[in-house]
Design an enzyme around this catalytic site. Structure first.
Site, PDB file in Angstrom:
ATOM      1  N   ALA A 244      -9.033  17.237  -9.387  1.00  0.00           N
ATOM      2  CA  ALA A 244      -7.985  16.435  -8.522  1.00  0.00           C
ATOM      3  C   ALA A 244      -7.076  15.464  -9.031  1.00  0.00           C
ATOM      4  O   ALA A 244      -5.864  15.567  -9.004  1.00  0.00           O
ATOM      5  CB  ALA A 244      -8.600  15.905  -7.258  1.00  0.00           C
ATOM      6  N   TYR A 245      -7.756  14.696  -9.788  1.00  0.00           N
ATOM      7  CA  TYR A 245      -6.825  13.510 -10.656  1.00  0.00           C
ATOM      8  C   TYR A 245      -6.011  14.396 -11.672  1.00  0.00           C
ATOM      9  O   TYR A 245      -4.671  13.936 -11.628  1.00  0.00           O
ATOM     10  CB  TYR A 245      -7.715  12.824 -11.297  1.00  0.00           C
ATOM     11  CG  TYR A 245      -7.018  11.585 -11.896  1.00  0.00           C
ATOM     12  CD1 TYR A 245      -6.604  10.323 -11.407  1.00  0.00           C
ATOM     13  CD2 TYR A 245      -6.680  11.594 -13.405  1.00  0.00           C
ATOM     14  CE1 TYR A 245      -6.085   9.500 -12.105  1.00  0.00           C
ATOM     15  CE2 TYR A 245      -6.106  10.658 -14.109  1.00  0.00           C
ATOM     16  CZ  TYR A 245      -5.638   9.286 -13.355  1.00  0.00           C
ATOM     17  OH  TYR A 245      -5.025   8.448 -14.092  1.00  0.00           O
TER      18      TYR A 245
ATOM     19  N   LYS B 104     -15.213   9.076  -9.565  1.00  0.00           N
ATOM     20  CA  LYS B 104     -16.094   9.228 -10.572  1.00  0.00           C
ATOM     21  C   LYS B 104     -16.593  10.578 -10.798  1.00  0.00           C
ATOM     22  O   LYS B 104     -16.658  11.275  -9.667  1.00  0.00           O
ATOM     23  CB  LYS B 104     -17.207   8.228 -10.553  1.00  0.00           C
ATOM     24  CG  LYS B 104     -16.843   6.832 -10.272  1.00  0.00           C
ATOM     25  CD  LYS B 104     -16.156   6.051 -11.580  1.00  0.00           C
ATOM     26  CE  LYS B 104     -15.738   4.739 -11.184  1.00  0.00           C
ATOM     27  NZ  LYS B 104     -14.991   4.064 -12.303  1.00  0.00           N
TER      28      LYS B 104
ATOM     29  N   SER C 146      -0.620  10.940 -16.956  1.00  0.00           N
ATOM     30  CA  SER C 146      -1.718  10.791 -17.572  1.00  0.00           C
ATOM     31  C   SER C 146      -1.759  12.184 -18.519  1.00  0.00           C
ATOM     32  O   SER C 146      -1.473  13.316 -18.154  1.00  0.00           O
ATOM     33  CB  SER C 146      -2.950  10.883 -16.848  1.00  0.00           C
ATOM     34  OG  SER C 146      -4.144  11.219 -17.742  1.00  0.00           O
TER      35      SER C 146
ATOM     36  N   GLN D 102     -11.960  14.974  -2.079  1.00  0.00           N
ATOM     37  CA  GLN D 102     -11.654  14.269  -3.134  1.00  0.00           C
ATOM     38  C   GLN D 102     -10.099  14.720  -3.520  1.00  0.00           C
ATOM     39  O   GLN D 102      -9.087  13.827  -3.624  1.00  0.00           O
ATOM     40  CB  GLN D 102     -12.218  14.724  -4.392  1.00  0.00           C
ATOM     41  CG  GLN D 102     -13.802  14.060  -4.352  1.00  0.00           C
ATOM     42  CD  GLN D 102     -14.584  14.487  -5.844  1.00  0.00           C
ATOM     43  OE1 GLN D 102     -13.863  14.191  -6.750  1.00  0.00           O
ATOM     44  NE2 GLN D 102     -15.854  14.594  -5.544  1.00  0.00           N
TER      45      GLN D 102
ATOM     46  N   VAL E 168      -8.071   3.465 -21.531  1.00  0.00           N
ATOM     47  CA  VAL E 168      -7.938   2.401 -21.295  1.00  0.00           C
ATOM     48  C   VAL E 168      -9.265   1.736 -20.830  1.00  0.00           C
ATOM     49  O   VAL E 168      -9.829   2.504 -19.597  1.00  0.00           O
ATOM     50  CB  VAL E 168      -6.668   1.653 -20.624  1.00  0.00           C
ATOM     51  CG1 VAL E 168      -7.125   0.290 -20.359  1.00  0.00           C
ATOM     52  CG2 VAL E 168      -5.655   2.227 -21.148  1.00  0.00           C
TER      53      VAL E 168
ATOM     54  N   ASP F  97       0.745  -1.229   0.045  1.00  0.00           N
ATOM     55  CA  ASP F  97       0.076   0.054  -0.131  1.00  0.00           C
ATOM     56  C   ASP F  97       0.887   1.117  -0.102  1.00  0.00           C
ATOM     57  O   ASP F  97       1.608   1.366   0.985  1.00  0.00           O
ATOM     58  CB  ASP F  97      -0.894   0.246   1.228  1.00  0.00           C
ATOM     59  CG  ASP F  97      -1.968   1.182   1.209  1.00  0.00           C
ATOM     60  OD1 ASP F  97      -1.746   2.190   0.352  1.00  0.00           O
ATOM     61  OD2 ASP F  97      -2.546   1.246   2.199  1.00  0.00           O
TER      62      ASP F  97
ATOM     63  N   THR G  78     -10.955   0.172 -18.032  1.00  0.00           N
ATOM     64  CA  THR G  78     -10.785  -0.113 -16.830  1.00  0.00           C
ATOM     65  C   THR G  78     -11.842   0.107 -15.751  1.00  0.00           C
ATOM     66  O   THR G  78     -12.638   0.951 -16.352  1.00  0.00           O
ATOM     67  CB  THR G  78      -9.379   0.229 -16.109  1.00  0.00           C
ATOM     68  OG1 THR G  78      -9.448   1.860 -15.784  1.00  0.00           O
ATOM     69  CG2 THR G  78      -8.272  -0.243 -17.293  1.00  0.00           C
TER      70      THR G  78
END
Length: 277
Positions: free
Chosen positions: A193-194, A96, A140, A106, A230, A63, A232
């Protein structure tokens, strides 16, 4: 087990792109491949599926948000292999678009895994890297598009020629602080955030390569990459690529031949060096 046997570690690899990277390395990498997961049962289930294909990765719990867990991984590698040859920092999370958690939460949770967890894994495991080791930080293109939506003042800081790890960490802390204070727009950040966590990963890579260039161990190469869109769990299976197609660029970078001059410290998409934004 011999202390000189080669070894590759893939974080967050019980499913999705990480799983496909393990599968690809099992077929192409000369050495042991370690499949990792936070949850032991999930990791062992993935192992069983790969065993059914005749592949034999090793499982180890990991982790990246838990320093003690990363240290146990380090101790296992040190004891059984005496070093590390390939590290693929793949573990990441994304909320999501329909997520109901407040954005401040988040931001904290996403950054804890995607940026701080990845940095933590690097800080603990980098001392084990052997000459000619390859590190891949899975980033990304969403980081790039998010960077292009930041203010020019922030963009200047991203492109700072004197960029240091401390400066990258400061940027990520400022984003989280702004998310908590509810003043992202005033501070020049988009509500993503991502994407911001992946700006951090891409910038971290540039600095890490610069540091490794000054290291006594020769030819350690670190690159960041975008696996593409992708199908996933993370994309709710909306992506056009299969997990094996998504694993292509990370595998290409993991298997770069000795004394590679380029790509080195770059952001790579579809096996090609790409501008950050």
């Amino acid at each position: 087990m011999s202390g000189s046997k080669r070894v590759a570690v893939v974080t967050g690899s019980n499913k999705g792109i990480g799983y496909a990277i393990v599968r690809g390395l099992c077929k192409q990498f000369q050495g042991d491949v370690i499949l990792t997961a936070r949850n032991e049962a999930n990791g062992k289930a993935a192992l069983k599926k790969l065993n059914a294909e005749g592949l034999k990765p090793v499982f180890h719990q990991l982790d990246i948000t838990d320093v003690a867990s990363v240290q146990r991984m380090r101790d296992f590698l040190h004891k059984n292999y005496g070093g590390l040859d390939v590290l693929v920092n793949n573990a990441a999370i994304a909320y999501k678009s329909a997520a109901t958690e407040p954005f401040s939460e988040q931001a904290v949770v996403t950054m804890a895994t995607n940026f701080w967890g990845t940095l933590n894994a690097c800080n603990v495991l980098f001392p084990l890297l052997r000459p000619h080791a390859r590190v891949i930080n899975v980033s990304s293109r969403l980081g790039s598009s998010t960077a292009s939506r930041c203010t020019q003042e922030l963009q200047k800081r991203f492109l700072d020629t004197e960029l240091s790890l401390a400066k990258v960490e400061q940027l990520m802390k400022e984003f989280v602080a702004s998310a908590k204070a509810g003043n992202l727009k005033a501070k020049g950040w988009p509500e993503q955030a991502y994407g911001v966590s992946k700006i951090g990963v891409t910038l971290m890579t540039i600095v890490q390569q610069r540091q490794l260039n000054a290291d006594k161990r020769p030819d350690i190469v670190v690159n960041s990459c975008c696996p593409g869109y992708v199908a996933t769990d993370m994309t709710s299976h909306m992506g056009q690529k299969t997990i094996d197609e998504g694993a292509d660029t990370p595998l290409y970078l993991a298997l770069l031949p000795p004394n590679t001059a380029s790509p080195k410290g770059e952001f790579v998409c579809e096996r090609k060096i790409t501008k950050i934004f």
